[in-house]
Design a protein around this motif. Structure first.
Motif, short mmCIF file in Angstrom:
data_model
loop_
_atom_site.label_atom_id
_atom_site.label_comp_id
_atom_site.label_asym_id
_atom_site.label_seq_id
_atom_site.Cartn_x
_atom_site.Cartn_y
_atom_site.Cartn_z
N ARG A 66 -4.36 0.06 -5.12
CA ARG A 66 -3.39 1.07 -5.59
C ARG A 66 -2.22 1.20 -4.63
N GLN A 126 -0.49 0.40 -8.86
CA GLN A 126 -0.89 -1.01 -8.72
C GLN A 126 -0.08 -1.64 -7.61
N SER A 128 0.21 -4.62 -7.02
CA SER A 128 0.90 -5.83 -7.50
C SER A 128 2.34 -5.52 -7.94
#
Ligand SMILES: Cc1cc2nc3c(=O)[nH]c(=O)nc-3n(C[C@H](O)[C@H](O)[C@H](O)COP(=O)(O)OP(=O)(O)OC[C@H]3O[C@@H](n4cnc5c(N)ncnc54)[C@H](O)[C@@H]3O)c2cc1C
Length: 434
Positions: A66, A126, A128
């Motif tokens: 996260r 996220q 990412s």
């Protein structure tokens, strides 16, 4: 359309063995990425070397995926949480503090928020999202990214820095930022190479220890309490002169010992003590009541009011059943003993265990489980205003490779970004002056 932002290549060189750049950054973590961006913002031609096939691999794993990227504490309080040398971060934070980092992220289309008012995450929750946005930005800035490139030596000519070398290639640059991180989590890129590179320039490396790491205990009872999280547990070292060494927060039991936020933060104190004492005795307050006298009175009250109730049953009203059983065993007292039959001495002993549960740490999870490394390149040999080496002009450091580490809660990523920005900006600016 932008294609696979995290895959890296060197389109500009076609793999030529010697590339000349203004600034070379070693390490594609948050510190190195930020250094590359800041140097490019100064107009420098920048090379970013990352030994893994992708940049930002550890960043992508942060905060359980996260990414707790920073927090909302004011700079003074923020630095205090780093301990004795926290002030070292001041110039970096002044230039690239929490607000600036969030503004920068917003500018690359990563919105952030602090759901609890303190810990800052990307709104997507996220990691990412952050990694991809940074990779896109690196490409947009024309930064050369070499993945699978692992420089392990500085090239020095008559004592001056002129480049870096991998096993198979060399890059010429008079300005190099070492942002290789620490020793923790090899699978996420930890190599310890930064220490060797720093040594080559004459720097001293302080002892490195695993920090933010689960603790392994001599006692096996934590395995039986694995399902339970203890909120607001208090943890302290039970050694002479160590009374101030304590922490409060959520504690989790594991198969081999203790984990959870309070343990991760507290664990930074343990490895040096393990080296000195072999075993480190701790006291845990798992019941919210750290005074044995309070528990003693409570047990006496229980004896008067409901003498037939088994001790373990009575305790289970205020704590997890598995923990209640363990408390009785530690006394040692059969859990089915009725309260009324609790003699004075075992009652006292139980009260003490309930208030301050003893447990012995025999080891930590090591660098394999540690979230960060404590120790690194000695701060006094690197100028805090520029993060430039005091020994080798043109050499800069950023991030975890330096001997500065903070607790859980966005501190270490903020330091990585802020120090990366400062080092990259100074390296870039210096390279443009010449
Ligand atoms: C599981 C986990 C979760 C975490 N969660 C958080 C969190 O939520 N919030 C927080 O603040 N902190 C968190 N941390 C800590 C944080 O990730 C680190 O402090 C931070 O990533 C350090 O940044 P860095 O750029 O200095 O080093 P790194 O992120 O370690 O990056 C260094 C990079 O250098 C590369 N490298 C090493 N040697 C070489 C070489 N010779 N040549 C080329 N490349 C090299 C590595 O492959 C790596 O990609 C977490 C850490 C872990 C392990």
């Amino acid at each position: 359309m932008y294609n696979s932002p995290q895959r890296c290549d060197d389109n500009k060189t076609g793999g030529a063995p010697t590339l000349v750049v203004d600034v070379a950054v070693i390490g594609g973590g948050p510190a190195g990425i930020m250094a590359a961006i800041a140097a490019a913002d100064e107009g420098a031609d920048v090379l970013l070397c990352e030994q893994l096939p992708r940049i930002g691999v550890k960043l992508q794993a942060t905060g359980g995926g996260r990414c707790n990227i920073t927090n909302t504490l004011p700079n003074d309080e923020f630095m205090e949480r780093f301990g004795r040398f926290g002030r070292y971060a001041q110039p970096a934070l002044t230039r690239f503090g929490q607000d600036t980092l969030r503004e920068f992220l917003q500018s690359i289309r990563v919105s952030t928020h602090a759901p609890d008012g303190l810990h800052v995450f990307p709104v997507t929750h996220q990691a990412s999202t952050v990694v991809q946005a940074l990779a896109t930005h690196l490409h947009a800035k024309g930064i050369r990214i070499h993945c699978g490139a692992r420089p392990r030596r500085l090239t020095l000519k008559q004592g001056s820095l002129v480049g870096i070398e991998t096993k198979t290639s060399s890059f010429r640059s008079r300005h190099v930022v070492i942002a290789t991180g620490g020793r923790s989590h090899v699978a996420l890129g930890a190599t310890g190479d930064g220490y060797e590179l720093a040594r080559q320039a004459g720097h001293t490396i302080t002892d490195t220890w695993p920090a933010m790491v689960p603790l392994i205990t001599a006692q096996t009872w934590p395995a039986r309490c694995r399902a339970d999280t203890v909120p607001k547990a208090e943890i302290s070292v039970d050694l002479p002169g160590m009374r101030k060494c304590r922490g409060v927060g959520d504690l989790i039991f594991t198969r081999t010992g203790l984990a959870g936020p309070v343990v991760l933060d507290f664990s930074r104190h343990i490895p040096p003590l393990l080296r000195e004492y072999g075993t480190v005795p701790l006291r845990l307050c798992l019941t919210g009541t750290p005074h044995a006298d309070t528990w003693h009175s409570r047990l006496q009250f229980g004896q008067r009011e409901e003498p037939g109730t088994p001790v373990a049953h009575y305790l289970k009203r205020t704590m997890a059943p598995s923990l209640a059983e363990v408390m009785c065993e530690l006394t040692p007292l059969p859990g089915h003993t009725p309260l009324g039959q609790l003699a004075r001495a075992p009652r006292r002993m139980l009260a003490e265990v309930l208030a301050q549960t003893p447990i012995d740490v025999t080891d930590t999870g090591g660098f394999g489980k540690a979230m960060i490394t404590r120790g690194g390149v000695t701060l006094k040999e690197v100028a805090p205003e520029t993060l430039q080496s005091k020994y080798l002009p043109g050499l800069f450091f950023a991030g975890e490779v330096l001997d500065l580490d903070g607790p859980c809660g966005g501190f270490n990523l903020q330091w990585a970004f802020a120090s990366g920005y400062l080092a990259g900006q100074c390296a870039g600016r210096q390279s443009m002056e010449k």
